[in-house]
Design a protein around this motif. Structure first.
Motif, PDB file in Angstrom:
ATOM      1  N   THR A  21     -29.737 -36.094  23.451  1.00 13.30           N
ATOM      2  CA  THR A  21     -28.602 -35.607  23.785  1.00 13.30           C
ATOM      3  C   THR A  21     -27.347 -34.871  23.024  1.00 13.30           C
ATOM      4  OG1 THR A  21     -29.394 -36.658  25.767  1.00 13.30           O
ATOM      5  CG2 THR A  21     -27.536 -35.022  25.956  1.00 13.30           C
ATOM      6  N   GLY A  22     -26.782 -36.049  22.590  1.00 11.65           N
ATOM      7  CA  GLY A  22     -25.523 -35.840  21.738  1.00 11.65           C
ATOM      8  C   GLY A  22     -24.521 -34.990  22.625  1.00 11.65           C
ATOM      9  N   TYR A  90     -26.000 -35.560  17.910  1.00 10.97           N
ATOM     10  CA  TYR A  90     -27.405 -35.829  17.279  1.00 10.97           C
ATOM     11  C   TYR A  90     -27.993 -35.217  16.308  1.00 10.97           C
ATOM     12  CZ  TYR A  90     -29.315 -40.380  18.923  1.00 10.97           C
ATOM     13  OH  TYR A  90     -29.812 -41.526  18.815  1.00 10.97           O
ATOM     14  N   LYS A  98     -37.517 -38.100  22.437  1.00 10.89           N
ATOM     15  CA  LYS A  98     -37.489 -39.496  21.555  1.00 10.89           C
ATOM     16  C   LYS A  98     -38.675 -40.072  21.281  1.00 10.89           C
ATOM     17  CE  LYS A  98     -32.648 -40.119  23.321  1.00 10.89           C
ATOM     18  NZ  LYS A  98     -31.746 -41.146  23.749  1.00 10.89           N
ATOM     19  N   ARG A 114     -31.380 -43.366  15.327  1.00 14.00           N
ATOM     20  CA  ARG A 114     -30.535 -43.853  16.752  1.00 14.00           C
ATOM     21  C   ARG A 114     -29.513 -44.789  16.631  1.00 14.00           C
ATOM     22  NH1 ARG A 114     -33.781 -46.123  21.088  1.00 14.00           N
ATOM     23  NH2 ARG A 114     -32.143 -45.220  22.386  1.00 14.00           N
ATOM     24  N   ARG A 115     -29.647 -45.627  15.547  1.00 14.57           N
ATOM     25  CA  ARG A 115     -28.934 -46.934  15.545  1.00 14.57           C
ATOM     26  C   ARG A 115     -28.117 -47.481  14.099  1.00 14.57           C
ATOM     27  NH1 ARG A 115     -28.459 -45.704  19.818  1.00 14.57           N
ATOM     28  NH2 ARG A 115     -29.343 -46.654  21.915  1.00 14.57           N
ATOM     29  N   ASN A 184     -23.038 -44.078  22.535  1.00 12.76           N
ATOM     30  CA  ASN A 184     -22.501 -44.360  21.149  1.00 12.76           C
ATOM     31  C   ASN A 184     -21.207 -43.913  20.884  1.00 12.76           C
ATOM     32  OD1 ASN A 184     -25.242 -44.688  19.892  1.00 12.76           O
ATOM     33  ND2 ASN A 184     -25.712 -42.544  20.790  1.00 12.76           N
TER      34      ASN A 184
END
Ligand code: 3PG
Length: 248
Positions: A21-22, A90, A98, A114-115, A184
């Motif tokens: 999404t971001g 994103y 995803k 992602r991380r 995030n």
């Protein structure tokens, strides 16, 4: 001792569809609305009161805040919308599924996107219709401030000035603050508050619509933190977030 409450927005339509999404401005699902109301009820029942709220300029966080404020009978609360609390951008993954992305590029690559702390997802092209350049809510920003992708390190670099210049001084002035933001952008704040290493931050996943209380000492160093609500359900929700980036 100071207290601040963080809250990730309730489930969004793209959380439900499992899409990256971001900065895409999607709304809450019915479940997300319920989660936001429950968050407000939990805060009310635990006796929390607030003087000020902060949120992003994205409607899933804004609506979560409104619903929680309504549930607490605090619609009067002053709200500051700050783009710097937006979700991590994103990049070219925005809109993609995803799980399908993991099936195509592998679970490990998607975990990096992602991380990882300092590897950003592929960037949007400048002429991609998904960029935010002509979005009026960002009209006051320099073009260079509007991301085409971000890793968590980039998100830390934009969120922390909001913390240092706005939020921390308000806490020190005795204001009781509620922040409604994103998985995030909250990981960015928590990384800095708790001094979490670049490696360990990979394992931190934040569940939707769940109040996260931080107790801070006089230097704004965390003393302890805890989520409000059913602890087993919260642990399951955190694990589910971790698993969103895996191929089925
Ligand atoms: C998104 O932007 O897709 C989510 O809000 C956060 O996603 P993540 O948990 O995959 O980073």
């Amino acid at each position: 001792m100071y207290k601040i409450v963080f809250m990730r927005h309730g489930e969004s339509t793209w959380n439900l569809e499992n899409r990256f999404t971001g900065w895409t401005d999607v709304d809450l699902t019915e479940k997300g609305v319920k989660e936001a109301k429950t968050a407000g009820r939990l805060l009310r029942e635990a006796g929390f009161t607030f003087d000020l709220a902060y949120t992003s300029v994205l409607k899933r966080a804004i609506r979560t805040l409104w619903l929680a404020m309504d549930e607490m009978d605090m619609m009067w609360l002053p709200v500051k919308n700050d783009w710097r609390l937006n979700e991590r951008h994103y990049g070219a993954l925005q809109g993609l599924d995803k799980g399908e992305t993991a099936a195509k590029f592998g679970d490990e690559q998607v975990l990096v996107w992602r991380r990882s702390y300092d590897t950003p997802p592929p960037a949007l092209e400048e002429n991609d219709p998904r960029t935010s350049f002509s979005d009026p809510r960002y009209a006051g920003l320099d073009k260079a401030q509007i991301p085409l992708t971000e890793c968590l390190k980039d998100t830390v670099a934009r969120v922390m000035p909001a913390w240092d210049e706005e939020i921390a001084p308000a806490i020190r002035a005795g204001k009781k603050i509620l922040i409604s933001a994103h998985g995030n952008s909250l990981r960015a704040v928590i990384k800095m508050l708790d001094n979490i290493s670049d490696t360990d931050i990979v394992g931190l996943n934040i569940p939707n619509g769940t109040p996260l209380v931080y107790e801070l000492d006089e230097n704004l160093k965390p003393i302890r933190h805890y989520y409000l609500g059913d602890q087993e359900a919260i642990a399951a929700a955190m694990a589910a977030v971790a698993n969103q980036g895996k191929a089925k």
